[in-house]
Scaffold this motif. Structure first.
Motif, PDB file in Angstrom:
ATOM      1  N   ARG A  81       4.970  -4.030   0.242  1.00 24.38           N
ATOM      2  CA  ARG A  81       5.511  -2.918   1.026  1.00 24.38           C
ATOM      3  C   ARG A  81       4.363  -2.050   1.523  1.00 24.38           C
ATOM      4  O   ARG A  81       3.327  -1.934   0.871  1.00 24.38           O
ATOM      5  N   THR A  82       4.575  -1.442   2.681  1.00 24.20           N
ATOM      6  CA  THR A  82       3.543  -0.625   3.283  1.00 24.20           C
ATOM      7  C   THR A  82       4.185   0.414   4.192  1.00 24.20           C
ATOM      8  O   THR A  82       5.415   0.530   4.252  1.00 24.20           O
ATOM      9  N   ILE A  83       3.368   1.169   4.893  1.00 18.44           N
ATOM     10  CA  ILE A  83       3.859   2.161   5.844  1.00 18.44           C
ATOM     11  C   ILE A  83       3.200   1.903   7.192  1.00 18.44           C
ATOM     12  O   ILE A  83       2.320   1.059   7.322  1.00 18.44           O
ATOM     13  N   VAL A  84       3.633   2.628   8.195  1.00 20.85           N
ATOM     14  CA  VAL A  84       3.039   2.523   9.527  1.00 20.85           C
ATOM     15  C   VAL A  84       1.579   2.954   9.437  1.00 20.85           C
ATOM     16  O   VAL A  84       1.269   4.000   8.856  1.00 20.85           O
ATOM     17  N   SER A  85       0.679   2.153  10.010  1.00 19.12           N
ATOM     18  CA  SER A  85      -0.744   2.463   9.891  1.00 19.12           C
ATOM     19  C   SER A  85      -1.532   1.776  10.990  1.00 19.12           C
ATOM     20  O   SER A  85      -1.182   0.680  11.426  1.00 19.12           O
ATOM     21  N   GLY A  86      -2.613   2.410  11.423  1.00 15.95           N
ATOM     22  CA  GLY A  86      -3.498   1.772  12.397  1.00 15.95           C
ATOM     23  C   GLY A  86      -4.645   2.678  12.798  1.00 15.95           C
ATOM     24  O   GLY A  86      -4.640   3.892  12.529  1.00 15.95           O
ATOM     25  N   GLU A 182       1.001  -1.684  -1.083  1.00 19.07           N
ATOM     26  CA  GLU A 182      -0.372  -2.179  -1.029  1.00 19.07           C
ATOM     27  C   GLU A 182      -1.370  -1.034  -0.844  1.00 19.07           C
ATOM     28  O   GLU A 182      -1.053   0.000  -0.276  1.00 19.07           O
ATOM     29  N   GLY A 183      -2.559  -1.237  -1.343  1.00 16.51           N
ATOM     30  CA  GLY A 183      -3.655  -0.301  -1.129  1.00 16.51           C
ATOM     31  C   GLY A 183      -3.502   1.055  -1.789  1.00 16.51           C
ATOM     32  O   GLY A 183      -4.215   1.987  -1.440  1.00 16.51           O
ATOM     33  N   GLY A 184      -2.569   1.205  -2.717  1.00 15.36           N
ATOM     34  CA  GLY A 184      -2.360   2.494  -3.361  1.00 15.36           C
ATOM     35  C   GLY A 184      -1.445   3.420  -2.588  1.00 15.36           C
ATOM     36  O   GLY A 184      -1.377   4.619  -2.858  1.00 15.36           O
ATOM     37  N   ARG A 185      -0.718   2.858  -1.632  1.00 12.45           N
ATOM     38  CA  ARG A 185       0.125   3.711  -0.787  1.00 12.45           C
ATOM     39  C   ARG A 185       1.328   4.313  -1.517  1.00 12.45           C
ATOM     40  O   ARG A 185       1.966   5.222  -0.991  1.00 12.45           O
ATOM     41  N   GLY A 186       1.634   3.824  -2.703  1.00 15.19           N
ATOM     42  CA  GLY A 186       2.668   4.484  -3.499  1.00 15.19           C
ATOM     43  C   GLY A 186       2.295   5.937  -3.763  1.00 15.19           C
ATOM     44  O   GLY A 186       3.162   6.819  -3.807  1.00 15.19           O
ATOM     45  N   THR A 187       0.998   6.197  -3.918  1.00 13.97           N
ATOM     46  CA  THR A 187       0.522   7.570  -4.101  1.00 13.97           C
ATOM     47  C   THR A 187       0.806   8.401  -2.865  1.00 13.97           C
ATOM     48  O   THR A 187       1.208   9.567  -2.959  1.00 13.97           O
ATOM     49  N   LEU A 188       0.608   7.811  -1.677  1.00 14.14           N
ATOM     50  CA  LEU A 188       0.894   8.535  -0.433  1.00 14.14           C
ATOM     51  C   LEU A 188       2.372   8.889  -0.324  1.00 14.14           C
ATOM     52  O   LEU A 188       2.725   9.985   0.108  1.00 14.14           O
ATOM     53  N   ILE A 189       3.235   7.936  -0.700  1.00 16.53           N
ATOM     54  CA  ILE A 189       4.672   8.204  -0.657  1.00 16.53           C
ATOM     55  C   ILE A 189       5.007   9.391  -1.550  1.00 16.53           C
ATOM     56  O   ILE A 189       5.751  10.304  -1.169  1.00 16.53           O
TER      57      ILE A 189
END
Length: 200
Positions: A81-86, A182-189
């Motif tokens: 799972r991930t979020i919008v990114s670029g 991925e990439g620790g994005r759970g912390t961002l959420i």
């Protein structure tokens, strides 16, 4: 696990050159685009600037009711799972980059509500060496401006995303969802939920 945001295909050149051009048209009409080789060189020497967006649904009074998280398949066949990114292109405003990536990842009918001057809820630093921060990307050192973006339309993920799953705030902040990010994005959420006053 790496950030692994897809790099979009370069926009095609319109083929319009000046009178008497001896040179063929450039491979890309966008001066902010880098070739694969140039991008690899830049990543070896410079931090890369990214925007990231957590799409949300809001009710009539503006209260967040759902958090959108993308499901994707990696080249190795793993589901994450991930979020919008670029990346932000040279000469591109943060707002334009954010709008472009929301449309690229969620489709043209997502209808994001972006303010004239978007403000990130946090700044995340991704490092190629695990453990330096909560965020990891084995390709590069990246600095990411993270935003919460309300969307009002229909989201049909594109690029390498398979679907967008809408979670309640409680489910989005759970350990189970964080383990899939991925990439620790759970912390961002969780930071986004805290910023919205939804973290319990």
């Amino acid at each position: 696990m790496a950030v692994r945001t897809p790099d979009p295909d370069p926009e095609p050149d319109d083929g319009l050159g000046g009178f008497g051009d001896a040179q063929p048209p450039s491979r890309d009409a966008n001066p902010g685009w880098l070739s694969d080789f140039e991008l690899e060189e830049a990543r070896r020497h410079l931090p890369m600037l990214y925007v990231e967006a957590i799409p949300v649904r809001v009710d009539g009074s503006g209260v967040v009711t759902e958090i959108g998280i993308l499901l994707r398949s990696t080249p190795m066949g793993e589901m994450t799972r991930t979020i919008v990114s670029g990346r932000v292109r040279f000469g591109e405003t943060i707002r334009d980059a954010l709008f472009r990536h929301v449309e690229n990842d969620l489709g043209p009918m997502a209808f994001p509500l972006l303010p004239p001057q978007p403000l990130p809820f946090t700044v995340a630093e991704y490092f190629p060496i695990p453990g330096v921060s909560a965020y990891h990307d084995d390709r590069q050192h990246a600095v990411s401006l993270a935003f919460v973006v309300p969307v009002t339309g229909t989201c049909e993920p594109r690029q390498d995303a398979l679907e967008v799953t809408w979670f309640s705030a409680e489910a989005a902040g759970s350990d189970a969802v964080a383990a899939e990010m991925e990439g620790g994005r759970g912390t961002l959420i969780r930071l986004a939920l805290a910023n919205l006053g939804l973290l319990r």
